[in-house]
Design an enzyme around this catalytic site. Structure first.
Site, PDB file in Angstrom:
ATOM      1  N   TYR A   5     -58.008 138.352  76.007  1.00 43.94           N
ATOM      2  CA  TYR A   5     -58.004 137.426  74.871  1.00 43.94           C
ATOM      3  C   TYR A   5     -57.962 138.242  73.589  1.00 43.94           C
ATOM      4  CZ  TYR A   5     -59.635 133.831  71.574  1.00 43.94           C
ATOM      5  OH  TYR A   5     -59.762 132.973  70.521  1.00 43.94           O
TER       6      TYR A   5
ATOM      7  N   ASP B 282     -57.307 146.660  71.403  1.00 48.49           N
ATOM      8  CA  ASP B 282     -58.136 145.622  70.789  1.00 48.49           C
ATOM      9  C   ASP B 282     -59.599 145.918  71.109  1.00 48.49           C
ATOM     10  OD1 ASP B 282     -59.476 143.371  69.963  1.00 48.49           O
ATOM     11  OD2 ASP B 282     -58.129 141.936  70.936  1.00 48.49           O
TER      12      ASP B 282
ATOM     13  N   LYS C  83     -66.379 141.418  65.269  1.00 42.16           N
ATOM     14  CA  LYS C  83     -67.703 141.239  65.851  1.00 42.16           C
ATOM     15  C   LYS C  83     -68.754 142.211  65.265  1.00 42.16           C
ATOM     16  CE  LYS C  83     -66.116 138.407  69.575  1.00 42.16           C
ATOM     17  NZ  LYS C  83     -64.816 138.470  70.227  1.00 42.16           N
TER      18      LYS C  83
END
Ligand SMILES: *Cc1c(COP(=O)(O)O)cnc(C)c1O
Length: 456
Positions: free
Chosen positions: A158, A253, A285
């Site tokens: 994702y 990522d 994050k």
């Protein structure tokens, strides 16, 4: 947290009524789709009512009914230091008092970017406000820099909710993909190729066929969004080298793994050791400390193709926001080697207690980790790709989840998510998890119909 607390017997449920959460959920569903502002929060995968949180402190969440839970979601990754860390709160309060946004550059942005560059393989960084924006911008930059259009990704990885990456694999390995959701036109995914994770042959086949059209390959540095499915040894190095041979960019990522798996993310455990660097890396994050901040960065020559130095456009009204920057910078500065040691020790203690509880209950399970980030698959064999993750027992996970929640431990409400520990998970928090596990593993055993006492 290095001592192993004693195990006590199966704890009885401790959580009281949840009437206020129930009422708020009903109210929310009247005005917001599913009652939530991000789908996984709705508990659809496990059933029941999501807990509306009134406050959080350290390792603990307090819901609107006054129930307390040990938090193993950590806002899905950002809360490396735990909630409401006094120094982060002070930095945010000081920043707010100086004004919330200027639309002109600030020193805090420079300091945050320098901190990121110090820890990771990137030479230049652009700040944005979400992980989605970071990956979207990195892909645009890769396409603009290479003058090519095709993007390669892996099934189960994702990267946020940008159209081009909400793609499902087509029928054959080398066919272009189809939209993964209504609302994404075929034209948006027509240039995206989706491959099985950890599959070198599939990567070699698409590069052999389409290599001169591939702008970039993007992968989670270690997937955490299908549960934790670590790269097999050398896989990221192989991806980097394959991209290099074909003139494509390798985008790692690290939105979830960055500043979490180690001080320099997943790269600190493979690329830094093996001697390779991604061309571009995305972050989010942890680096926002719980506020909206994210980033992408990489090779100076590639980053210089970005406006205003170069022709590839990218912008943001709130990019480098001074409050988010203060939270992120303070969080990273406090993420010392001792913090990573603590996260590792807490994760070890919880992992071995999970194994003990499931083994005693006879529930087949596999724990997969990278650093302190881990997840628990109710499966017979290790999971190496999305097909494997999809074969795991999600119904039994739901039973396990609710038994833990009833005993004051808030796991991610989905079998396909990582568990996150924090610097604030102390002996009391860990003991609460340990006490809850035996009864929860029994609940999972009932759900699987397993009666054996010898499973592993
Ligand atoms: C969370 C996540 C994203 C998206 O970040 P948002 O801030 O939710 O947009 C992208 N990539 C990975 C690996 C993630 O875990």
């Amino acid at each position: 947290m290095t001592s192993v607390p004693s195990t006590s017997g199966s704890a009885a449920p401790t959580v009281g009524p949840t009437d206020r959460s129930q009422a708020l959920f009903e109210r929310a569903r009247e005005v917001t789709p599913g009652g939530v502002n991000s789908p996984v929060r709705a508990f659809n995968a496990v059933g029941g009512t999501p807990r509306f949180i009134a406050s959080a402190q350290g390792a603990w969440l307090t819901d609107v009914d006054g129930n307390e839970y040990v938090d193993l979601i950590g806002s899905w990754g950002p809360m490396l230091l735990g909630h409401a860390h006094p120094e982060v709160v002070a930095a945010v309060q000081a920043a707010v008092a100086r004004g919330t946004s200027y639309g002109t550059p600030t020193e805090g942005e420079v300091a945050l970017v320098e901190e990121i560059i110090d820890r990771t393989p990137v030479e230049k960084v652009r700040l944005v406000s979400s992980g989605t924006e970071a990956t979207m911008s990195a892909i645009r930059l890769a396409r603009g820099f290479t003058g090519r259009d095709v993007v390669v990704k892996f099934s189960g990885c994702y990267h946020g909710h940008l159209d081009a990456l909400l793609a499902s694999a087509g029928s054959g390995l080398t066919t272009f993909s189809i939209p993964g959701t209504p609302g994404v036109p075929e034209s948006s995914t027509a240039l995206t190729l989706v491959l099985p994770y950890n599959d070198r042959a599939a990567v070699e086949a698409v590069f052999a066929e389409h290599g001169d059209r591939i702008a970039c390959l993007i992968t989670e540095a270690a997937p955490g969004n299908m549960g934790v499915v670590p790269p097999e040894p050398g896989f990221n190095a192989f991806l980097a080298e394959t991209c290099r041979r074909h003139g494509a960019l390798f985008i790692s990522d690290e939105v979830m793994t960055g500043f979490r798996v180690s001080a320099s993310g997943q790269w600190g455990t493979d690329g830094a050791v093996e001697g390779w660097r991604p061309d571009l890396t995305t972050f989010g994050k942890v680096m926002g400390g719980g506020l909206p901040a994210a980033a992408f960065g990489g090779r100076a020559d590639v980053m210089s193709a970005l406006a205003p130095d170069g022709p590839v456009y990218q912008a943001g009204t709130l990019s480098g926001n001074p409050i988010a920057t203060a939270a992120g910078l303070t969080t990273l500065r406090l993420a010392t080697p001792e913090v990573y040691d603590h996260l590792g020790a807490v994760a070890d203690t919880i992992r071995s207690a999970v194994t003990d509880a499931f083994a005693a209950a006879g529930v087949p399970h596999v724990i997969q980790s990278t650093g302190s980030m881990f997840s628990v698959f109710l499966a017979d064999e290790p999971v190496r790709d999305f097909a494997g993750a999809s074969r795991t027992d999600t119904a039994a996970y739901g039973a396990f989840f609710h038994a833990m929640l009833d005993r004051g431990v808030h796991l991610p409400p989905s079998a396909f998510e990582a568990w996150f520990v924090s610097a604030a998970h102390d002996d009391r928090a860990v003991q609460t998890v340990l006490d809850a596990l035996p009864a929860a593993a029994d609940a999972a055993a009932v759900s699987t119909g397993s009666t054996s006492k010898e499973g592993g």
